[in-house]
Scaffold this active site. Structure first.
Site, PDB file in Angstrom:
ATOM      1  N   VAL A  13       0.842  -1.211   0.000  1.00 12.56           N
ATOM      2  CA  VAL A  13       0.000   0.000   0.000  1.00 12.56           C
ATOM      3  C   VAL A  13       0.873   1.256   0.000  1.00 12.56           C
ATOM      4  CG1 VAL A  13      -1.794   1.281   1.243  1.00 12.56           C
ATOM      5  CG2 VAL A  13      -1.879  -1.219   1.179  1.00 12.56           C
ATOM      6  N   LYS A 102      -6.757  -1.560  10.707  1.00 10.86           N
ATOM      7  CA  LYS A 102      -8.032  -2.042  11.289  1.00 10.86           C
ATOM      8  C   LYS A 102      -7.815  -2.689  12.658  1.00 10.86           C
ATOM      9  CE  LYS A 102      -6.940  -5.844   8.641  1.00 10.86           C
ATOM     10  NZ  LYS A 102      -6.633  -6.098   7.292  1.00 10.86           N
ATOM     11  N   GLU A 187      -3.009 -15.480   2.559  1.00  9.89           N
ATOM     12  CA  GLU A 187      -1.618 -15.517   2.999  1.00  9.89           C
ATOM     13  C   GLU A 187      -1.202 -16.963   3.262  1.00  9.89           C
ATOM     14  OE1 GLU A 187      -0.294 -12.486   5.162  1.00  9.89           O
ATOM     15  OE2 GLU A 187      -1.887 -11.151   4.473  1.00  9.89           O
ATOM     16  N   ASP A 198      -9.924 -11.016  10.780  1.00 11.21           N
ATOM     17  CA  ASP A 198      -9.874  -9.798   9.961  1.00 11.21           C
ATOM     18  C   ASP A 198     -11.269  -9.174   9.863  1.00 11.21           C
ATOM     19  OD1 ASP A 198      -8.436  -8.195   7.654  1.00 11.21           O
ATOM     20  OD2 ASP A 198     -10.273  -8.966   6.755  1.00 11.21           O
ATOM     21  N   LYS A 202     -12.980  -5.460  11.420  1.00  7.08           N
ATOM     22  CA  LYS A 202     -13.738  -4.531  10.570  1.00  7.08           C
ATOM     23  C   LYS A 202     -15.170  -4.350  11.107  1.00  7.08           C
ATOM     24  CE  LYS A 202     -10.873  -5.751   6.608  1.00  7.08           C
ATOM     25  NZ  LYS A 202     -10.686  -6.727   5.509  1.00  7.08           N
ATOM     26  N   GLY A 302      -5.723  -4.859  -1.914  1.00  2.20           N
ATOM     27  CA  GLY A 302      -4.844  -4.573  -3.045  1.00  2.20           C
ATOM     28  C   GLY A 302      -4.183  -3.213  -2.864  1.00  2.20           C
TER      29      GLY A 302
HETATM   30  N1  HSE Z   1      -7.015 -10.079   3.956  1.00  9.87           N
HETATM   31  C1  HSE Z   1      -8.086  -9.174   3.690  1.00  9.87           C
HETATM   32  C2  HSE Z   1      -9.065  -9.814   2.726  1.00  9.87           C
HETATM   33  C3  HSE Z   1      -7.664  -7.864   3.109  1.00  9.87           C
HETATM   34  O1  HSE Z   1      -8.901 -10.959   2.307  1.00  9.87           O
HETATM   35  O2  HSE Z   1     -10.027  -9.160   2.397  1.00  9.87           O
HETATM   36  C4  HSE Z   1      -7.090  -6.936   4.109  1.00  9.87           C
HETATM   37  O3  HSE Z   1      -8.028  -6.543   5.063  1.00  9.87           O
END
Ligand code: HSE
Length: 428
Positions: A13, A102, A187, A198, A202, A302
């Site tokens: 980023v 986040k 990953e 994750d 959010k 991305g």
């Molecule tokens: N790993 C996250 C996703 C993106 O697969 O959406 C980063 O928050």
């Protein structure tokens, strides 16, 4: 005078932020009324940073964020520390902050907002949820005059990609995960995505903005990932005209005294707009009292898409700075607490393999009734001597539904509980 930016992190980023600031420098200056200039970039290893002016690089992030000529700090390193200390030091030194972090916002957003308010600086974080999608500022600003009742989001692209492959190709979870890894979505260690961490971070951020409560943290979010989703679940969803999605759901309680925040797989009717979100795309569906139903859709990750959101925040900060103002958040808190998952009102889909003989259906119905759970519909498919019973409940407290499933599992007439998943539809 130029707005001088300190950039923390120069990975996927960060390098795109540098590239876009450089590529669009004239346009940005004209649009804002002042140029944006990168004054320094903090990295862990100087020899790893490519494609940026080496004279800007430093490994001393703390010195950079407190440097007197820096106006704004852009943090794209992620994680809790050293990001939190750096951001608090920057705010303490009177710098506005733009962050994509986040995990930090979900864990300690309250501290960051309080520090920003006290220092009279901006704290913007559009890139932290759903990457490029303009979502947080619409929630905070455009919907500030409305009352949000529910937010449903596909906020993790990796899991959406995996579930989409399982649905469209009939692929298994492991095979779909390997494909997502080969394409660079997932990953090498996919835990944060597939176990819902994750999405939970959010969800906490979304709940705070939607319901104007600073109290929600990632630890308050009920979280279930997708590792337990089976081909049988996908098939059962299809038979009901549904798809399986991992949703972040933030919902006001009916008595308006609390909110529920959760991440788990759901069966969603194909006619719901979120059902058509394929591959690694993100989308967030907002149900508001006056605006009605809104959907925000786009790339959730991305380098370049995320950098777009970061740049948007940088422009907002620059404009505020020129106007001699800052946008404080969290000054008024509704104080809405988070209720337990057990109290959340949900609906269950349950598929049971049972013997096809008299009394089985009534016994199953009796177990639902025992927990005050009303059955919405029942479907039966014969399988020789056996049958599969598929039941969908009316909304009920999640704890009652979960106890119903426990009792079904323990009953000798039930050979197997083939699939259990919550079902979401439009709110009334
Ligand atoms: N790993 C996250 C996703 C993106 O697969 O959406 C980063 O928050």
């Amino acid at each position: 005078m130029a707005m001088k930016v300190a950039l923390l992190g120069c990975g996927v980023v960060g390098s795109q932020v540098v590239h876009l600031v450089d590529e669009q420098s004239e346009e940005l200056a004209a649009r804002i009324g002042t140029p944006i200039e990168i004054g320094g970039i903090a990295v862990r290893r100087i020899d790893r940073a490519r494609g940026v002016d080496p004279s800007l690089l430093t490994t001393d992030a703390m010195a950079l964020v407190t440097r007197p000529d820096i106006d704004v700090v852009v943090e794209v390193i992620g994680g809790i520390e050293p990001a939190r200390s750096l951001i608090l030091a920057a705010i303490g030194a009177g710098k506005s902050v733009v962050t994509a972090n986040k995990a930090l916002l979900a864990e300690d957003g309250q501290t960051l907002h309080a520090a920003a308010r006290e220092a009279g600086v901006d704290l913007y974080y559009e890139a932290s949820v759903a990457g490029a999608i303009p979502l947080l500022r619409p929630l905070r600003d455009s919907l500030a005059g409305d009352r949000v009742n529910r937010v449903l989001g596909i906020v993790n692209g990796t899991t959406n990609y995996i579930l989409d492959r399982m649905d469209s190709q009939g692929a298994g979870f492991t095979e779909s995960l390997e494909e997502a890894q080969a394409l660079g979505y997932a990953e090498a260690d996919p835990t944060a995505d597939v176990e819902g961490f994750d999405a939970a971070a959010k969800a906490a951020i979304l709940a705070r903005l939607a319901f104007h409560t600073q109290r929600v943290t990632a630890a308050d979010v009920h979280r279930e990932g997708i590792t337990g989703v089976t081909a049988a679940d996908i098939a059962s969803a299809k038979a009901m005209g549904c798809v399986v999605k991992l949703l972040a759901i933030c919902q006001r309680s009916e008595d308006d005294k609390s909110v529920g925040v959760r991440v788990h797989p759901v069966m969603l009717p194909v006619e719901h707009p979120l059902a058509s979100v394929k591959e690694a795309y993100n989308a967030v569906f907002v149900e508001a009292a006056s605006a009605g139903r809104l959907m925000f859709y786009g790339a959730g990750a991305g380098g370049t898409p995320t950098a777009s959101a970061v740049l948007g925040d940088m422009v907002a900060v620059a404009r505020n700075r020129l106007a001699g103002t800052s946008v404080a958040e969290g000054g008024h808190d509704t104080g809405l607490a988070v209720h337990d998952m057990g109290e959340t009102i949900t609906s269950y889909h349950v598929a049971l393999d049972v013997a096809d003989r008299p009394g089985v259906l009534s016994k199953v119905a009796e177990i639902f009734a025992r927990h005050q759970v009303s059955i919405k519909n029942v479907r039966q498919e014969g399988r020789g001597e056996d049958a599969q019973l598929v039941l969908v409940s009316h909304p009920a407290p999640d704890a009652a539904l979960s106890r119903t499933v426990d009792d079904l599992r323990g009953h000798d007439m039930v050979r197997e509980v083939a699939s259990v998943m919550r079902v979401e539809t439009f709110s009334d």
